[in-house]
Write an enzyme that holds these catalytic residues in place. Structure first.
Site, PDB file in Angstrom:
ATOM      1  N   GLU A  47       0.972  -0.930   0.096  1.00 27.39           N
ATOM      2  CA  GLU A  47      -0.213  -0.183   0.287  1.00 27.39           C
ATOM      3  C   GLU A  47       1.040   1.530   0.084  1.00 27.39           C
ATOM      4  OE1 GLU A  47      -2.662  -0.045   2.993  1.00 27.39           O
ATOM      5  OE2 GLU A  47      -3.739  -1.649   2.588  1.00 27.39           O
ATOM      6  N   ARG A 104      -2.358   2.153 -25.346  1.00 21.08           N
ATOM      7  CA  ARG A 104      -2.581   1.856 -26.428  1.00 21.08           C
ATOM      8  C   ARG A 104      -3.889   0.778 -25.851  1.00 21.08           C
ATOM      9  NH1 ARG A 104       3.561  -1.310 -26.588  1.00 21.08           N
ATOM     10  NH2 ARG A 104       3.104  -0.785 -24.140  1.00 21.08           N
ATOM     11  N   HIS A 138      -1.247   8.172 -27.760  1.00 20.56           N
ATOM     12  CA  HIS A 138      -1.196   7.096 -28.932  1.00 20.56           C
ATOM     13  C   HIS A 138      -2.262   7.137 -30.122  1.00 20.56           C
ATOM     14  CE1 HIS A 138      -0.104   3.403 -30.410  1.00 20.56           C
ATOM     15  NE2 HIS A 138      -1.050   2.794 -30.172  1.00 20.56           N
ATOM     16  N   ASP A 178       3.591   2.078 -40.122  1.00 20.29           N
ATOM     17  CA  ASP A 178       2.792   0.889 -40.107  1.00 20.29           C
ATOM     18  C   ASP A 178       1.783   2.272 -40.461  1.00 20.29           C
ATOM     19  OD1 ASP A 178       1.395   2.144 -38.450  1.00 20.29           O
ATOM     20  OD2 ASP A 178       2.416   0.739 -36.694  1.00 20.29           O
ATOM     21  N   LYS A 202       2.726  -3.916 -43.790  1.00 24.52           N
ATOM     22  CA  LYS A 202       2.367  -5.660 -43.505  1.00 24.52           C
ATOM     23  C   LYS A 202       2.218  -6.381 -43.934  1.00 24.52           C
ATOM     24  CE  LYS A 202       4.199  -3.532 -38.953  1.00 24.52           C
ATOM     25  NZ  LYS A 202       4.147  -3.510 -37.550  1.00 24.52           N
ATOM     26  N   ASP A 230       7.919   6.955 -34.965  1.00 23.41           N
ATOM     27  CA  ASP A 230       6.595   6.664 -33.920  1.00 23.41           C
ATOM     28  C   ASP A 230       6.548   7.509 -32.878  1.00 23.41           C
ATOM     29  OD1 ASP A 230       4.627   4.748 -33.685  1.00 23.41           O
ATOM     30  OD2 ASP A 230       6.123   2.960 -33.543  1.00 23.41           O
ATOM     31  N   ASP A 234       8.537  -0.121 -27.396  1.00 23.20           N
ATOM     32  CA  ASP A 234       8.522  -1.035 -25.724  1.00 23.20           C
ATOM     33  C   ASP A 234       9.563  -1.973 -26.145  1.00 23.20           C
ATOM     34  OD1 ASP A 234       7.857  -2.188 -24.027  1.00 23.20           O
ATOM     35  OD2 ASP A 234       5.506  -2.587 -24.571  1.00 23.20           O
ATOM     36  N   GLY A 236      11.016  -3.223 -28.814  1.00 24.74           N
ATOM     37  CA  GLY A 236      11.995  -2.688 -30.162  1.00 24.74           C
ATOM     38  C   GLY A 236      11.757  -3.278 -31.025  1.00 24.74           C
ATOM     39  N   GLY A 237      11.136  -4.294 -31.163  1.00 29.07           N
ATOM     40  CA  GLY A 237      10.333  -5.181 -32.241  1.00 29.07           C
ATOM     41  C   GLY A 237      10.566  -5.249 -33.748  1.00 29.07           C
TER      42      GLY A 237
END
Length: 326
Positions: A47, A104, A138, A178, A202, A230, A234, A236-237
């Site tokens: 807490e 997101r 976002h 994207d 994609k 962007d 997050d 990085g992929g």
């Protein structure tokens, strides 16, 4: 009939949680003020306890909190801070969340999914917030989730002006990772003097859920310096994969620019090995030593937030900070 009138000027109070005190100190320095003394600690069971060290009665309070991992702890601390200030009779409370939590999750992609970004806005309102200030949401629709004013600050001028010093302006192509970020890419292109646009498309095998099987670039990028933009990075992929696609398509060079450096593992390794010449981010989130790498450049968002806080406090125009386009 006699009337009682109040005398005195408004008083601005800056309070910060424990997630990113460095940013809060920078903002306070830009404003020429001090941070509100706050007692904050965790009980043994997790807490959180928060208490302002000075009176905030009648003040215009700004509650600054970053939201790195563990995000839920920092969000709860901010909510408790808001409740504390409300019960201490602060006149107006503004939430300053440079990185909006759960941004997101702003819509239902499938049945039975939550809209968590709306839930966060409701939590802020219930806790006692009158206003929200955030940087590069976002999606812009999140502004409509809160029943009150929302100041949506943009880091594009800060990032783009830095990029202009690092590249040949005549040989830039702005690339969206994207199709969903094309509108933001257009704002980048305008800031960079009308640079051409491209985006990474994609293609997916519909028989294999959530797996991209091929990627192509739509737009002219061969022999050009690509600025891959962007709102957040997050793990990085996606952004690292986009760098490889651009390189394979003949890009001369790639610079990554993003506002929020979430950098969950293994983002630092992926970005450092991606082939990008430079990765430019802001300090809306704190970065530890394991999240840093040689190609990383971190720009301070504090001057922008400080200017926005001043405009709100003075009943000025936040939109004026962005040439009327906020």
């Amino acid at each position: 009939m006699s009337e009682i009138t109040a005398h005195g000027e408004k008083k601005l109070v800056l309070a910060t949680g424990r997630a990113h005190p460095e940013l809060a100190r920078e903002i306070a320095k830009e404003l020429g003020t001090d941070l509100l003394p706050v007692d904050a600690y965790d009980f043994a069971n997790g807490e959180i306890y928060v208490r302002a060290g000075e009176s905030v009665r009648g003040t215009d309070a700004f509650v600054i909190q970053a939201h790195p991992a563990p995000l839920n702890n920092h969000l709860m601390e901010q909510l408790i801070m808001i409740d504390s200030l409300k019960r201490a009779s602060a006149k107006r409370i503004t939430v300053v969340s440079p990185f909006y939590p759960y941004a997101r999750q702003d819509k239902k992609g499938r049945g039975r999914e939550p809209i968590s970004a709306r839930l966060v806005a409701d939590l802020y309102k219930t806790a006692g917030a009158d206003r929200i200030m955030s940087v590069d949401l976002h999606t812009s629709q999140i502004q409509g989730f809160f029943d009150g004013p929302v100041d949506h600050l943009m880091a594009i001028p800060l990032l783009a002006d830095y990029i202009r010093t690092r590249v040949d302006a005549e040989n830039i192509t702005v690339v969206s990772p994207d199709t969903g970020r094309v509108r933001v890419a257009e704002q980048w292109a305008e800031r960079l003097g009308g640079a051409p646009l491209a985006f990474v498309h994609k293609s997916r095998d519909l028989t294999v859920p959530n797996q991209a099987v091929s990627k192509t670039v739509v737009g002219q990028i061969e022999g050009r310096t690509c600025v891959l933009i962007d709102d957040m990075i997050d793990t990085g992929g996606t952004i690292s994969g986009a760098v490889q696609v651009l390189k394979n398509a003949g890009a001369k060079d790639v610079i990554i620019a993003a506002t929020h450096a979430v950098f969950s593992e293994p983002a630092a390794q992926r970005l450092s090995e991606s082939g990008a010449r430079e990765v430019v981010v802001t300090n809306t989130l704190p970065l530890n030593s394991s999240q840093r790498f040689p190609q990383l450049t971190v720009l301070s968002i504090a001057p922008l937030i400080a200017r926005a806080v001043r405009e709100v406090f003075d009943d000025g125009s936040v939109t004026s900070l962005f040439d009327g386009n906020a």
